[in-house]
Write a protein that holds these residues in place. Structure first.
Motif, PDB file in Angstrom:
ATOM      1  N   VAL A 105       0.872  -1.170   0.000  1.00 23.52           N
ATOM      2  CA  VAL A 105       0.000   0.000   0.000  1.00 23.52           C
ATOM      3  C   VAL A 105       0.911   1.222   0.000  1.00 23.52           C
ATOM      4  O   VAL A 105       1.446   1.609   1.043  1.00 23.52           O
ATOM      5  N   GLU A 106       1.120   1.789  -1.166  1.00 24.12           N
ATOM      6  CA  GLU A 106       2.077   2.879  -1.333  1.00 24.12           C
ATOM      7  C   GLU A 106       1.742   4.090  -0.464  1.00 24.12           C
ATOM      8  O   GLU A 106       2.627   4.681   0.142  1.00 24.12           O
ATOM      9  N   ASN A 107       0.478   4.465  -0.397  1.00 21.99           N
ATOM     10  CA  ASN A 107       0.093   5.646   0.374  1.00 21.99           C
ATOM     11  C   ASN A 107       0.413   5.506   1.859  1.00 21.99           C
ATOM     12  O   ASN A 107       0.671   6.501   2.530  1.00 21.99           O
ATOM     13  N   ASP A 108       0.370   4.279   2.379  1.00 18.67           N
ATOM     14  CA  ASP A 108       0.639   4.036   3.795  1.00 18.67           C
ATOM     15  C   ASP A 108       2.033   3.467   4.042  1.00 18.67           C
ATOM     16  O   ASP A 108       2.428   3.277   5.195  1.00 18.67           O
TER      17      ASP A 108
END
Length: 105
Positions: free
Chosen positions: A56-59
């Protein structure tokens, strides 16, 4: 090493995960037995616990793929997850009820 979404990731012999940012390799949390990515930027691993996780790139973390257990290897293409178990059975996506092969090497 594998390339995805204009990035590069690698898995070392001890299961450590790293990604390339510019000229540097940056460690990513977790440990894996296998890693795969597709051109869309989806990155998945088989954890040491036999579960499948997606990045999960955003997290900046791994998220468990529901139902994807007993994985020995993993692949992803066009957003579709594929995994195999130690018996050689191939599964599409998560869940044990979606086997697409009977295994047997």
């Amino acid at each position: 090493e594998l390339e995805y979404d204009n990035s590069v990731a690698r898995l070392n012999a001890n299961g450590g995960i790293a990604r390339r940012l510019g000229d540097a390799w940056i460690g990513v949390p977790g440990s894996a037995g296998d890693i795969a990515a597709d051109a869309l930027g989806n990155v998945v691993i088989t954890g040491r616990d036999g579960k499948v996780y997606e990045w999960v790139e955003n997290d900046l973390r791994w998220s468990e793929v529901a139902g994807a257990t007993r994985a020995a290897s993993v692949a992803v293409a066009g957003g579709q997850l594929w995994r195999s178990d130690a018996d050689g059975k191939l599964y599409a996506g998560g869940g044990d009820g979606v086997g697409v092969s009977s295994g047997g090497r």
